[in-house]
Motif scaffolding. Structure first.
Motif, PDB file in Angstrom:
ATOM      1  N   GLN A  39       0.906  -1.298   0.012  1.00 13.68           N
ATOM      2  CA  GLN A  39      -0.159  -0.144   0.040  1.00 13.68           C
ATOM      3  C   GLN A  39       1.069   1.139  -0.139  1.00 13.68           C
ATOM      4  O   GLN A  39       1.866   1.410   0.593  1.00 13.68           O
ATOM      5  CB  GLN A  39      -0.844  -0.066   1.187  1.00 13.68           C
ATOM      6  CG  GLN A  39      -2.069  -0.770   1.144  1.00 13.68           C
ATOM      7  CD  GLN A  39      -2.991  -0.751   2.417  1.00 13.68           C
ATOM      8  OE1 GLN A  39      -2.403  -0.356   3.487  1.00 13.68           O
ATOM      9  NE2 GLN A  39      -4.326  -0.946   2.338  1.00 13.68           N
ATOM     10  N   VAL A  41       0.239   5.002   1.012  1.00 15.16           N
ATOM     11  CA  VAL A  41      -0.886   5.802   1.888  1.00 15.16           C
ATOM     12  C   VAL A  41      -0.522   7.132   2.090  1.00 15.16           C
ATOM     13  O   VAL A  41       0.282   7.518   2.666  1.00 15.16           O
ATOM     14  CB  VAL A  41      -1.170   5.089   3.298  1.00 15.16           C
ATOM     15  CG1 VAL A  41      -2.375   6.070   3.994  1.00 15.16           C
ATOM     16  CG2 VAL A  41      -1.617   3.626   3.018  1.00 15.16           C
ATOM     17  N   ASN A 208      -3.806   5.114  -1.671  1.00 14.32           N
ATOM     18  CA  ASN A 208      -5.040   5.266  -0.635  1.00 14.32           C
ATOM     19  C   ASN A 208      -4.740   6.589   0.132  1.00 14.32           C
ATOM     20  O   ASN A 208      -3.597   7.130   0.178  1.00 14.32           O
ATOM     21  CB  ASN A 208      -4.536   4.170   0.522  1.00 14.32           C
ATOM     22  CG  ASN A 208      -4.944   2.770   0.089  1.00 14.32           C
ATOM     23  OD1 ASN A 208      -6.069   2.312   0.375  1.00 14.32           O
ATOM     24  ND2 ASN A 208      -4.200   2.097  -0.654  1.00 14.32           N
ATOM     25  N   GLN A 220     -10.238   5.507   5.581  1.00 12.38           N
ATOM     26  CA  GLN A 220      -9.095   5.277   4.383  1.00 12.38           C
ATOM     27  C   GLN A 220      -9.573   4.464   3.346  1.00 12.38           C
ATOM     28  O   GLN A 220     -10.285   3.431   3.733  1.00 12.38           O
ATOM     29  CB  GLN A 220      -7.891   4.562   5.390  1.00 12.38           C
ATOM     30  CG  GLN A 220      -6.765   4.072   4.257  1.00 12.38           C
ATOM     31  CD  GLN A 220      -5.566   3.609   5.060  1.00 12.38           C
ATOM     32  OE1 GLN A 220      -5.389   4.044   6.185  1.00 12.38           O
ATOM     33  NE2 GLN A 220      -4.907   2.621   4.359  1.00 12.38           N
ATOM     34  N   PRO A 222      -8.811   3.649  -1.155  1.00  8.80           N
ATOM     35  CA  PRO A 222      -8.043   4.073  -2.514  1.00  8.80           C
ATOM     36  C   PRO A 222      -8.768   5.337  -2.976  1.00  8.80           C
ATOM     37  O   PRO A 222     -10.119   5.423  -3.095  1.00  8.80           O
ATOM     38  CB  PRO A 222      -8.375   3.082  -3.344  1.00  8.80           C
ATOM     39  CG  PRO A 222      -8.560   1.541  -2.264  1.00  8.80           C
ATOM     40  CD  PRO A 222      -9.384   2.439  -1.319  1.00  8.80           C
TER      41      PRO A 222
END
Ligand SMILES: Nc1ncnc2c1ncn2[C@@H]1O[C@H](COP(=O)(O)OP(=O)(O)OP(=O)(O)O)[C@@H](O)[C@H]1O
Length: 293
Positions: A39, A41, A208, A220, A222
Motif C-alpha cells: 500500500q 498511503v 490510498n 481510509q 483508495p
C-alpha cells in the motif's frame, strides 16, 4: 495488485491508541489503523491534527498512553535489529550531519544495514543532482530533503515512512520522487506512508488516502474509489435518512443547513443508483479534505 506471499500479515497495526503530551492536548484518541504490504498511503490532516505524532507512534518513537502498536508483528517500542533494518524514515525536519559530505553520510549509514542498494543510491544522487563531495550544510533545503530520502530508500525498506517529504521539493522533483515511491511498492511489495498537504500530488498517483481527524483515522480508502463513490446530497433531514437507508450509503459527514435541511457527504456502495430528482453532487479531493479533516 501483485500478491507477495512472504508478507501476508499487516505491516503495521495500531489498535485503540491514545496519546497525549504532558500538559498538552490529547492528540490520538482511540485510533485504529492498519497498513498492508504493497500500500502507498497518503496521510491527510489539518495543521496540528497529529500526523507527526501518529507517524512517530507508528514507528515506536513515542510511547502511547493506551492501545497497541505493532510493526511486522512485533511491539513497535521494542523492535529487534532485523525489524529495525526493514524500516526507512524521513522525518519532517532533516536530521543529517551537516559537517559530513553526502558520500560520508551514506557510507556511515551503509555500515548499519545488511541490505544496501548502492546502484540505486548512485542513480538517485546523479538524477537528483546532489554532489557527493561537498558538506551537507552547503546543500539547499530541497537537496537536503532529497538526500534524506535517498538515505531512507537505500536499504530498500519494507516500510517507508515520510513526514511531509515533498514540502521543499520543486514540482519536477516531486514528480520524480513520487515515481520512485510507487516503484518501491510495485517492485517489492513495500508499504509507503507519507503525510502531505499537497493534494495534487496524491491525485497524480492513485493511492490510498487516510484522513486524520479528532484523533482518529476518519476514513481510509483508495483515492480513485472515493472519488467514484462519495457524493454530497442535500435535502430535508427525513428525506436524507430515507435515502441513505435506501442506497445503503455510509454517511461520512452531516452539515445542518437550517429549516430542517442538511447536506450529507456519503459513500455509496459500488452498485448504488441515485434516484432521479435527488440533489446530488460529485466531490473532489479538495472537498474531501475540507469535509473530513
Ligand atoms: N512535544 C510536544 N509537546 C506538547 N505538545 C505537542 C508536542 N508536539 C506536538 N504537540 C501538539 O500536538 C498536536 C499535534 O501535533 P503534530 O505535530 O503531531 O501535528 P501535525 O498534524 O503533524 O501538524 P503539521 O501539519 O502542522 O505538521 C498539536 O496540537 C501540537 O501543538
Amino acid at each position: 495488485m501483485t500478491h507477495f506471499p512472504h508478507t501476508d500479515s499487516a505491516t503495521a497495526e495500531l489498535t485503540g491508541v491514545r496519546l497525549s503530551y504532558p500538559k498538552g492536548p490529547l492528540v490520538l484518541d482511540g485510533l485504529d489503523w492498519q497498513l498492508q504490504p504493497g500500500q502507498v498511503v497518503g496521510l491527510l490532516g489539518r495543521n496540528g491534527a497529529g500526523k507527526t505524532t501518529l507517524l512517530e507512534a507508528l514507528l515506536g518513537l513515542r510511547e502511547t498512553d493506551a492501545g497497541q502498536v505493532r510493526l511486522f508483528g512485533q511491539e513497535a517500542l521494542k523492535p529487534d535489529d532485523a525489524t529495525r533494518a526493514r524500516i526507512g524514515y524521513v522525518p519532517q525536519h532533516s536530521d543529517l550531519f551537516e559537517a559530513f559530505t553526502p558520500a560520508q553520510l551514506l557510507a556511515y549509514f551503509r555500515s548499519f544495514y545488511p541490505r544496501w542498494n548502492q546502484a540505486k543510491v548512485d542513480g538517485l544522487m546523479s538524477r537528483w543532482d546532489i554532489r557527493p563531495d561537498q558538506p551537507i550544510r552547503k546543500l539547499s533545503g530541497g537537496q537536503k530533503q532529497r538526500l534524506s530520502i535517498i538515505r531512507a530508500l537505500a536499504h530498500e525498506p519494507d516500510l517507508l515512512v515520510l513526514d511531509e517529504p515533498v514540502a521543499s521539493l520543486d514540482p519536477a522533483g516531486r514528480r520524480d520522487f513520487l515515481r520512485e515511491l510507487v516503484g518501491q511498492v510495485m517492485d517489492r511489495g513495500a508499504t509507503v506512508v507519507f503525510s502531505t498537504h499537497i493534494l495534487s500530488d496524491l491525485e497524480r498517483v492513485a493511492f490510498n488516502v487516510a484522513f486524520l481527524n479528532g484523533g482518529r483515522i476518519a476514513l481510509q480508502a483508495p483515492l480513485d474509489e472515493l472519488l467514484d463513490q462519495v457524493r454530497a446530497f442535500t435535502g430535508s433531514v427525513t428525506e436524507m435518512a430515507t435515502l441513505m437507508a435506501r442506497l445503503g450509503a455510509q454517511p461520512l459527514k452531516r452539515t445542518p443547513l437550517g429549516a430542517g435541511r442538511e447536506r450529507v457527504l456519503a459513500r455509496l456502495p459500488a452498485e448504488a443508483a441515485v434516484p432521479a430528482g435527488v440533489a446530488v453532487e460529485r466531490v473532489n479531493l479538495d472537498d474531501l479534505f475540507t469535509e473530513l479533516t
